[in-house]
Design a protein around this motif. Structure first.
Motif, PDB file in Angstrom:
ATOM      1  N   ALA A  51       0.831  -1.205   0.000  1.00  0.00           N
ATOM      2  CA  ALA A  51       0.000   0.000   0.000  1.00  0.00           C
ATOM      3  C   ALA A  51       0.868   1.258   0.000  1.00  0.00           C
ATOM      4  O   ALA A  51       0.545   2.241  -0.687  1.00  0.00           O
ATOM      5  CB  ALA A  51      -0.932  -0.005   1.215  1.00  0.00           C
ATOM      6  N   ARG A  54       2.191   1.726  -3.519  1.00  0.00           N
ATOM      7  CA  ARG A  54       1.146   2.272  -4.399  1.00  0.00           C
ATOM      8  C   ARG A  54       0.942   3.754  -4.148  1.00  0.00           C
ATOM      9  O   ARG A  54       0.800   4.547  -5.079  1.00  0.00           O
ATOM     10  CB  ARG A  54      -0.170   1.519  -4.199  1.00  0.00           C
ATOM     11  N   GLN A  55       0.944   4.154  -2.882  1.00  0.00           N
ATOM     12  CA  GLN A  55       0.770   5.572  -2.543  1.00  0.00           C
ATOM     13  C   GLN A  55       1.935   6.404  -3.079  1.00  0.00           C
ATOM     14  O   GLN A  55       1.736   7.499  -3.600  1.00  0.00           O
ATOM     15  CB  GLN A  55       0.648   5.738  -1.019  1.00  0.00           C
ATOM     16  N   ARG A  58       1.480   6.896  -6.720  1.00  0.00           N
ATOM     17  CA  ARG A  58       0.418   7.885  -6.944  1.00  0.00           C
ATOM     18  C   ARG A  58       0.957   9.297  -6.783  1.00  0.00           C
ATOM     19  O   ARG A  58       0.667  10.181  -7.582  1.00  0.00           O
ATOM     20  CB  ARG A  58      -0.722   7.656  -5.947  1.00  0.00           C
TER      21      ARG A  58
END
Length: 64
Positions: A51, A54-55, A58
């Protein structure tokens, strides 16, 4: 049907929430949410790492 509308209306009239109360309730909710996220990260480190990755992706692809 009419009873539910009356009960909803009376609830709003009985408890007018001030801005300070709303902010305090929101702050408590955010503290609890952060605590739950930290607990989940400790329990599932692999998922937490994915996670985070992924952040980061982003944020790298975000344009100002």
């Amino acid at each position: 049907m009419a009873q539910t509308q009356q009960s909803q209306g009376s609830d709003e009239d009985e408890t007018p929430e001030s801005a300070a109360q709303r902010r305090a309730r929101r702050a408590q909710f955010l503290r609890d949410l952060n605590e739950a996220r930290e607990l989940r990260d400790r329990v599932q480190p692999r998922r937490a790492r994915a996670a985070r990755m992924r952040q980061q992706m982003r944020m790298r692809t975000f344009r100002w």
